[in-house]
Write a protein that holds these residues in place. Sequence first.
Motif, PDB file in Angstrom:
ATOM      1  N   ALA A 175      -2.750   0.963  25.005  1.00  0.00           N
ATOM      2  CA  ALA A 175      -3.135   0.794  23.526  1.00  0.00           C
ATOM      3  C   ALA A 175      -2.079   0.886  22.592  1.00  0.00           C
ATOM      4  N   TYR A 176      -2.374   0.197  21.422  1.00  0.00           N
ATOM      5  CA  TYR A 176      -1.324   0.066  20.391  1.00  0.00           C
ATOM      6  C   TYR A 176      -2.007   0.668  19.089  1.00  0.00           C
ATOM      7  N   MET A 177      -1.401   1.511  18.410  1.00  0.00           N
ATOM      8  CA  MET A 177      -2.191   2.106  16.960  1.00  0.00           C
ATOM      9  C   MET A 177      -1.321   2.008  15.948  1.00  0.00           C
ATOM     10  N   CYS A 178      -1.531   1.374  14.600  1.00  0.00           N
ATOM     11  CA  CYS A 178      -0.554   1.305  13.512  1.00  0.00           C
ATOM     12  C   CYS A 178      -1.739   1.652  12.452  1.00  0.00           C
ATOM     13  N   ALA A 179      -1.041   1.928  11.292  1.00  0.00           N
ATOM     14  CA  ALA A 179      -1.556   2.104  10.026  1.00  0.00           C
ATOM     15  C   ALA A 179      -1.002   1.685   8.535  1.00  0.00           C
ATOM     16  N   GLY A 180      -1.846   0.880   7.940  1.00  0.00           N
ATOM     17  CA  GLY A 180      -1.237   0.522   6.673  1.00  0.00           C
ATOM     18  C   GLY A 180      -1.729   1.585   5.389  1.00  0.00           C
ATOM     19  N   GLY A 181      -0.921   1.736   4.412  1.00  0.00           N
ATOM     20  CA  GLY A 181      -1.080   2.642   3.396  1.00  0.00           C
ATOM     21  C   GLY A 181      -0.361   4.006   3.536  1.00  0.00           C
ATOM     22  N   ILE A 182       0.383   4.119   4.551  1.00  0.00           N
ATOM     23  CA  ILE A 182       1.251   5.318   4.608  1.00  0.00           C
ATOM     24  C   ILE A 182       2.544   4.771   5.339  1.00  0.00           C
ATOM     25  N   PRO A 183       3.548   5.489   4.861  1.00  0.00           N
ATOM     26  CA  PRO A 183       3.927   6.943   4.011  1.00  0.00           C
ATOM     27  C   PRO A 183       3.670   6.356   2.514  1.00  0.00           C
ATOM     28  N   GLU A 184       3.941   5.011   2.350  1.00  0.00           N
ATOM     29  CA  GLU A 184       3.951   4.731   0.804  1.00  0.00           C
ATOM     30  C   GLU A 184       2.491   4.276   0.685  1.00  0.00           C
ATOM     31  N   ARG A 185       1.722   4.670  -0.160  1.00  0.00           N
ATOM     32  CA  ARG A 185       0.559   4.342  -0.638  1.00  0.00           C
ATOM     33  C   ARG A 185       0.457   3.159  -1.356  1.00  0.00           C
ATOM     34  N   ASN A 186      -0.675   2.382  -1.071  1.00  0.00           N
ATOM     35  CA  ASN A 186      -0.564   0.777  -1.791  1.00  0.00           C
ATOM     36  C   ASN A 186      -2.036   0.595  -1.495  1.00  0.00           C
ATOM     37  N   ARG A 187      -2.504  -0.307  -2.461  1.00  0.00           N
ATOM     38  CA  ARG A 187      -3.954  -0.916  -2.480  1.00  0.00           C
ATOM     39  C   ARG A 187      -4.371  -2.099  -1.681  1.00  0.00           C
ATOM     40  N   THR A 188      -2.997  -2.731  -1.097  1.00  0.00           N
ATOM     41  CA  THR A 188      -3.277  -3.934  -0.286  1.00  0.00           C
ATOM     42  C   THR A 188      -3.358  -3.796   1.061  1.00  0.00           C
ATOM     43  N   ASN A 189      -3.216  -2.570   1.702  1.00  0.00           N
ATOM     44  CA  ASN A 189      -3.129  -2.334   3.117  1.00  0.00           C
ATOM     45  C   ASN A 189      -4.328  -2.866   4.084  1.00  0.00           C
ATOM     46  N   PRO A 190      -5.692  -3.034   3.523  1.00  0.00           N
ATOM     47  CA  PRO A 190      -6.737  -3.568   4.393  1.00  0.00           C
ATOM     48  C   PRO A 190      -6.432  -5.027   4.434  1.00  0.00           C
ATOM     49  N   VAL A 191      -5.927  -5.788   3.589  1.00  0.00           N
ATOM     50  CA  VAL A 191      -5.674  -6.991   3.726  1.00  0.00           C
ATOM     51  C   VAL A 191      -4.336  -7.407   4.652  1.00  0.00           C
TER      52      VAL A 191
END
Length: 617
Positions: free
Chosen positions: A272-288
């Motif tokens: 399993a590989y896990m990653c996340a957008g919008g951390i640690p720098e907050r941004n509005r484009t992370n879903p895209v």
Amino acid sequence: MVASFFRGFVLLSIILCGRAGFIYTDDFYGQGGNSDDKGRITGVYLYRSGLMIDPGAGMPVLKYHEGIVFKMEKVTGMEYSYFMDGPDTEWTAWTARDYKEYTNLGRGNYTFRYRFRSHGDKEAGEGSFSFRVKAPWYLSPAAWIIYPVLLILAAILLRIRTHRLFMERQKRLEQLIAERTEELQHEKEKSDNLLSNMLPKGTAEEIMSKGKADKRKYNFVTVLFSDIQGFTRIAEEMNPEALIDELDRFFFHFDSVAEKYRIEKIKTIGDAYMCAGGIPERNRTNPVEVVLAALEMQQYMQSMKNDPSKSSARFWDIRIGIHTGTVIAGVVGHKKITYDIWGDTVNTASRMESSGEPGKVNISGTTYEFVKEYFTCDYRGRMPVKYKGDLDMYFVTGIRPEFREADGTPNSRFHTRIEMIRILDVEEHVFTTYSEIASPDLFFHSAEYIRNVCMQADLLARAEKLEDQDYIHLRLASVFVFFGYVFDYNDQKTASQKRAAEVLMVYGFSQKTLEAVTTLMSGAMEQEQSSAAGKVLHDAVYDFTGRIDFITMIDRLYREENAYGKIEDPKVWFRDMYRKIEKNQFLTETAGKLRSVTVNEQLNALQVFAGEKLNNI
């Protein structure tokens, strides 16, 4: 022994010479000498060389530690007694010896005295002979002048030598320190790189400075889970080493994709590989960005399956699940620390993955609302999810046709749309930072003024109908044009450009965008502008010159520059400001229409204000 022999030989020669006879002068007579001229000194000789001293040349001067021999007249039955201050303490006994020698005489004046008599008679007469022994060369007046000079020279040479030795030692120490520092820096870089690879940069710096990292809540984060389909069966059939090598290659590529889209890798658990957008720098484009990364990961796995040279890869297939929401992020543990995220968003993303299908990207309804303008998606309906009930799910099939190239990658329109959103993230970052660290003495270049410049630039740009790329460059330039004032007031232009490069890199802007923004910032204050974006930025910066609160703004600028020591002569300052306002004109038609007060009215108001200020000084 040789020296004693030599002295004896000289003395014998003197005696023989005395017997042979000399030509005497009256100076050899002693004081009170007898009338028959008997008993006088017949010759005075140097002890070592045997040379006769000429009494007619004045008081004889002997060398230091020289000796002297006095030869008396040799008369049958004549006896002598001798005395000389210094070498003798009392008169010698009467003796028939007709000579007297003194050796190794020290410096000073000497008077040799003698008495004589016929054998057994009373003293018949006496005489004396004076001479001087000069001081040795090292006690001469010239020597006493030379000694201080030599002492000073010795001190200087000693100082030079000591300084040279000190500098050599200092140089060796500096070299050693530099070597050790370089080694420590190298080791620190290695440890920092290792820590930054394990943790986000900001979190790693916080741990190094504070020894710990605080946990933070993020309200807008997109989490991605991927899992290999049938990994247990593959593990049973493949060689363990080959299995790990294959898995490592896949995850290595996933890491590069995550870095490309500024996504934070959280961890891997088995397959399993896990990653996340919008951390640690907050941004509005992370879903895209997370969906783009998921599509690229799936494309990579598909290309591996289709590659005939990698026969083992045909067994590999992954499911990807994505959800957007709120998470808590922070560091876990005290020794083997890890960066992790918690919350319902993480659980839902995991359910999206487990509810998906191999070779597809399954997203939640929440994520779909943020990405539907950019991607084509197939609605799966409301699917049952463990502990969650029924949730809306979508399969992402690709980028919308109007936003993609022929090969399916994002085109310029896609990037432009994303950069439009990123501008908001940059503005929020800059305004927050400016408000936190701005000096109270920034009366004019305050956070409020920076916001006004940005708002005016946006208003003028829309009215002047700038192209999308020009609009993006203008908006970013308006954000950074005065950002440097909080870092270096004396060279704010350089500081602004430096901070712009740092921030734009963090938020994913290209080098081309940075160069365009820097060019706009450099010429923002110039009256001559060649580009439409430059004209808009110029008018946004000087918008205060056409407003009714112009004098209030001038007063703030005067107080600010006075606080930073930029005003030497208030009269000169107001005269220069008057000329600047007089020559400056708005370059866009929209800015001219928005002017509330004419130039002449502003100049008259400035004259009145300057008079009041100068009278109060």
